[in-house]
Scaffold this motif. Sequence first.
Motif, PDB file in Angstrom:
ATOM      1  N   ILE A  38       0.841  -1.197   0.000  1.00 32.12           N
ATOM      2  CA  ILE A  38       0.000   0.000   0.000  1.00 32.12           C
ATOM      3  C   ILE A  38       0.875   1.245   0.000  1.00 32.12           C
ATOM      4  O   ILE A  38       0.645   2.191  -0.770  1.00 32.12           O
ATOM      5  CB  ILE A  38      -0.948  -0.004   1.225  1.00 32.12           C
ATOM      6  N   ASP A  39       1.893   1.262   0.842  1.00 29.33           N
ATOM      7  CA  ASP A  39       2.782   2.430   0.922  1.00 29.33           C
ATOM      8  C   ASP A  39       3.475   2.697  -0.406  1.00 29.33           C
ATOM      9  O   ASP A  39       3.736   3.858  -0.757  1.00 29.33           O
ATOM     10  CB  ASP A  39       3.826   2.225   2.021  1.00 29.33           C
ATOM     11  N   ALA A  40       3.780   1.629  -1.142  1.00 27.51           N
ATOM     12  CA  ALA A  40       4.452   1.776  -2.441  1.00 27.51           C
ATOM     13  C   ALA A  40       3.477   2.055  -3.581  1.00 27.51           C
ATOM     14  O   ALA A  40       3.913   2.378  -4.691  1.00 27.51           O
ATOM     15  CB  ALA A  40       5.259   0.518  -2.751  1.00 27.51           C
ATOM     16  N   GLY A  41       2.181   1.910  -3.334  1.00 24.38           N
ATOM     17  CA  GLY A  41       1.184   2.164  -4.362  1.00 24.38           C
ATOM     18  C   GLY A  41       0.911   1.014  -5.306  1.00 24.38           C
ATOM     19  O   GLY A  41       0.259   1.188  -6.338  1.00 24.38           O
ATOM     20  N   TYR A  42       1.401  -0.187  -4.954  1.00 26.45           N
ATOM     21  CA  TYR A  42       1.175  -1.351  -5.806  1.00 26.45           C
ATOM     22  C   TYR A  42      -0.220  -1.936  -5.588  1.00 26.45           C
ATOM     23  O   TYR A  42      -0.796  -1.820  -4.491  1.00 26.45           O
ATOM     24  CB  TYR A  42       2.186  -2.450  -5.479  1.00 26.45           C
ATOM     25  N   ALA A  43      -0.749  -2.584  -6.608  1.00 28.96           N
ATOM     26  CA  ALA A  43      -1.876  -3.496  -6.412  1.00 28.96           C
ATOM     27  C   ALA A  43      -1.362  -4.723  -5.660  1.00 28.96           C
ATOM     28  O   ALA A  43      -0.157  -4.988  -5.621  1.00 28.96           O
ATOM     29  CB  ALA A  43      -2.478  -3.896  -7.753  1.00 28.96           C
TER      30      ALA A  43
END
Length: 256
Positions: A38-43
Amino acid sequence: MSTSLHPDFLTKPIAHRALHDVTDGRPENSRAAIRAAIDAGYAIEIDLQLSRDGHAMVFHDDTLDRLTMETGPISQRSSTELSYIPLRGGRENIPSLKQVLKLVAGRVPLLIELKDQQGELGPTDGKLEHATAQALADYDGPVAIMSFNPNSVIVMARLMPNVPRGITTSSFDPADWQPIAPAVCDRLREIPDYDHAKACFISHEAQDLDRPRVAELRNQGAAILCWTITSPEAEAAARAHANNITFEQYLAPFPA
């Protein structure tokens, strides 16, 4: 008619079993790995198994042996028992799907794989599917479900027709799929249940993406995801055929 994937499933690289790295205290399918993704913005891709008392638990294997210090089938433990079992490689216990949904809270796309419960990729008793539908009933965020077992996807089409569905697919080499019957492998290899499942995507084995059936489905409008990419070189090869990747062991870049 199938329900389409949220566009973010095609633009955000998908972290396989979340952004796991046990050297950093993030076991696969753990809340720590999910928070990192989530912090990295990945699915995020996660796996579901069923507890003895009928709850969907976020865990890949059908036994506890590889991922915990416990042994035996996960299906023989209650959800409460499982919630106290530590995962190897961190300070995390086995989470339930409801706990993961509360954590993700719609911030990034969530790709949920239902693991085959009968061990034959055949008819399903529907218990994991019903538990999954129950947990997802009030979830508001980009989500999609898939399974190697098309029967599971067909059940989900009936239970949650508005949730996008896909089939996890591969070359189905019988040597890799024992004890699945070779005849079952031969059938599933050609992805014959795509339309019956009202699917809108597949997630296909990366090394087999040049299969003509994959191109045929893409030409018919199917979204093509793939598993599991472990290097930039493999990603470059996969993106010639696939709309998006599921990755681990490196940090996949976001498409420009």
